[in-house]
Write an enzyme that holds these catalytic residues in place. Structure first.
Site, PDB file in Angstrom:
ATOM      1  N   ASP A  31      -4.349  40.062  11.887  1.00 65.08           N
ATOM      2  CA  ASP A  31      -4.178  40.033  10.437  1.00 65.08           C
ATOM      3  C   ASP A  31      -5.457  40.535   9.765  1.00 65.08           C
ATOM      4  O   ASP A  31      -6.540  39.992  10.015  1.00 65.08           O
ATOM      5  CB  ASP A  31      -3.866  38.616   9.958  1.00 65.08           C
ATOM      6  CG  ASP A  31      -2.509  38.132  10.436  1.00 65.08           C
ATOM      7  OD1 ASP A  31      -1.672  38.977  10.819  1.00 65.08           O
ATOM      8  OD2 ASP A  31      -2.283  36.905  10.423  1.00 65.08           O
ATOM      9  N   HIS A  64      -1.724  39.006  17.927  1.00 66.37           N
ATOM     10  CA  HIS A  64      -0.517  38.204  18.064  1.00 66.37           C
ATOM     11  C   HIS A  64       0.692  39.081  17.773  1.00 66.37           C
ATOM     12  O   HIS A  64       0.560  40.195  17.274  1.00 66.37           O
ATOM     13  CB  HIS A  64      -0.557  36.978  17.150  1.00 66.37           C
ATOM     14  CG  HIS A  64      -0.865  37.254  15.715  1.00 66.37           C
ATOM     15  ND1 HIS A  64      -2.125  37.598  15.258  1.00 66.37           N
ATOM     16  CD2 HIS A  64      -0.074  37.258  14.607  1.00 66.37           C
ATOM     17  CE1 HIS A  64      -2.099  37.767  13.961  1.00 66.37           C
ATOM     18  NE2 HIS A  64      -0.864  37.591  13.527  1.00 66.37           N
ATOM     19  N   HIS A 106      -0.829  42.803  16.687  1.00 66.27           N
ATOM     20  CA  HIS A 106      -1.704  43.115  15.569  1.00 66.27           C
ATOM     21  C   HIS A 106      -2.633  41.935  15.301  1.00 66.27           C
ATOM     22  O   HIS A 106      -2.359  40.807  15.709  1.00 66.27           O
ATOM     23  CB  HIS A 106      -0.889  43.393  14.296  1.00 66.27           C
ATOM     24  CG  HIS A 106      -0.180  42.186  13.766  1.00 66.27           C
ATOM     25  ND1 HIS A 106       0.939  41.638  14.368  1.00 66.27           N
ATOM     26  CD2 HIS A 106      -0.456  41.376  12.701  1.00 66.27           C
ATOM     27  CE1 HIS A 106       1.327  40.577  13.710  1.00 66.27           C
ATOM     28  NE2 HIS A 106       0.490  40.384  12.693  1.00 66.27           N
ATOM     29  N   ARG A 125      15.810  34.213  13.582  1.00 69.92           N
ATOM     30  CA  ARG A 125      14.587  33.450  13.347  1.00 69.92           C
ATOM     31  C   ARG A 125      14.070  33.755  11.953  1.00 69.92           C
ATOM     32  O   ARG A 125      14.194  34.885  11.469  1.00 69.92           O
ATOM     33  CB  ARG A 125      13.528  33.814  14.395  1.00 69.92           C
ATOM     34  CG  ARG A 125      12.167  33.127  14.184  1.00 69.92           C
ATOM     35  CD  ARG A 125      11.198  33.476  15.314  1.00 69.92           C
ATOM     36  NE  ARG A 125       9.892  32.862  15.095  1.00 69.92           N
ATOM     37  CZ  ARG A 125       8.808  33.493  14.680  1.00 69.92           C
ATOM     38  NH1 ARG A 125       8.842  34.796  14.430  1.00 69.92           N
ATOM     39  NH2 ARG A 125       7.669  32.855  14.505  1.00 69.92           N
TER      40      ARG A 125
END
Length: 304
Positions: A211, A265, A209, A275
């Site tokens: 941002d 990204h 996607h 994570r």
């Protein structure tokens, strides 16, 4: 989210083969790590060097990291602590909280991201709205969490405004051009938790996607997993000690008349390690009209 101990990944989290991560192929993005100490202190030579590094990165892929950024490490530690406390709660408790998502399973049935998120707004004109959000979502016992995130968001807002000054300088614009535009911002804070995954090669923590917001400031832990698509390949953005990752979003790309890139990204997950990341999305006030500064339009001679 489905129990993470299952050896078989639930079908809804299995991505098509063309979208799956190829762990052996990941190469570093080699984005610049920019020391902001001199810029923040007003040193002209340091500012010029930082502006050149920012300009080069933003024209290529829109990602860079910053160190000596002025954000107190204790604020980050406190935000991570309260984030951990939230995600350790039972699933039924988390699902009662406004802003919580377990992979968008309530909206979609396939290509679900292997993560949980907690999102909430932050308005520069009224920072106490974060306290109100947490109290409404989790009751009076959540005051310390709300306070920790309020202070973290305030620090992120100030850093984002400083970075907007550096971005203006890097484009040869008047230093405060973008800062004035964002001073009454209506931003978004998101806590991301990516559980360990038995079959990380079959899924993604976040799908590809761009941002839609203006600037993203990301604190990622030591585990890593952020990848950027540049030059036809996926590249790793490796965690750096005490660094924050900054990337250009679609709105800021529009503000630069397309000079700076908002790139695809994604986030991959790990088999052995969970994570965490803290993402602050700078957004203009909803009443603002997004258009490049007149100075930039005059210089370009046209609008993209």
């Amino acid at each position: 989210m489905a129990p993470i101990s299952h050896a078989k990944l639930p079908e809804a989290f299995v991505w098509p083969e063309r979208d799956r991560p190829a762990f052996a192929a990941g190469q570093p993005l080699n984005e610049p790590v920019i020391d902001l100490a001199g810029f923040l202190a007003g040193d002209e030579n340091s500012t010029q060097l930082a502006a050149e590094l920012v300009s080069s990165a933003c024209r290529k892929h829109g990602f860079f990291q910053v160190v000596n950024h002025g954000v107190d490490a204790e604020l980050t530690s406190a935000a991570l602590h309260h984030m951990d406390e939230f995600f350790r709660q039972p699933q039924h408790e988390k699902k009662r909280v406004r802003g919580f998502s377990d992979g968008h399973s309530h909206r979609f049935a396939s290509k679900l991201p292997w993560k949980e998120t907690l999102s909430f707004p932050f308005h520069a004109s009224d920072p106490t709205l974060v306290l109100d959000h947490f109290q409404a979502a989790m009751g009076h016992h959540s005051f310390s969490s709300g306070l920790a995130f309020k202070e973290y968001c305030e620090a992120m807002t100030e850093l984002s405004l400083k970075v907007s000054e550096l971005l203006a300088i890097s484009l040869g614009l008047e230093r405060m051009s973008f800062r004035r535009f964002f001073e009454d911002s209506s931003s978004i804070m998101r806590c991301n938790y990516y559980p360990a995954c038995e079959k990380p090669e079959l899924t993604l923590g976040t799908g590809p996607h761009c941002d839609p917001t203006s600037l993203t400031i990301l604190h990622q832990d030591h585990v890593g997993g952020l990848e950027v698509f540049a030059d036809g390949k996926w590249h790793l953005v490796s965690p750096k000690p005490a660094a924050l990752v900054i990337n250009i979003g679609d709105t800021f790309m529009a503000l630069t008349n397309g000079k700076y890139k908002s790139c695809l990204h994604r986030a991959v997950v790990k088999k052995e390690s969970e994570r965490r990341s803290l993402a602050f999305f700078l957004c203009p006030n909803k009443e603002k009209t997004v258009r490049p500064p007149e100075e930039l339009l005059r210089r370009d001679g046209w609008r993209r």
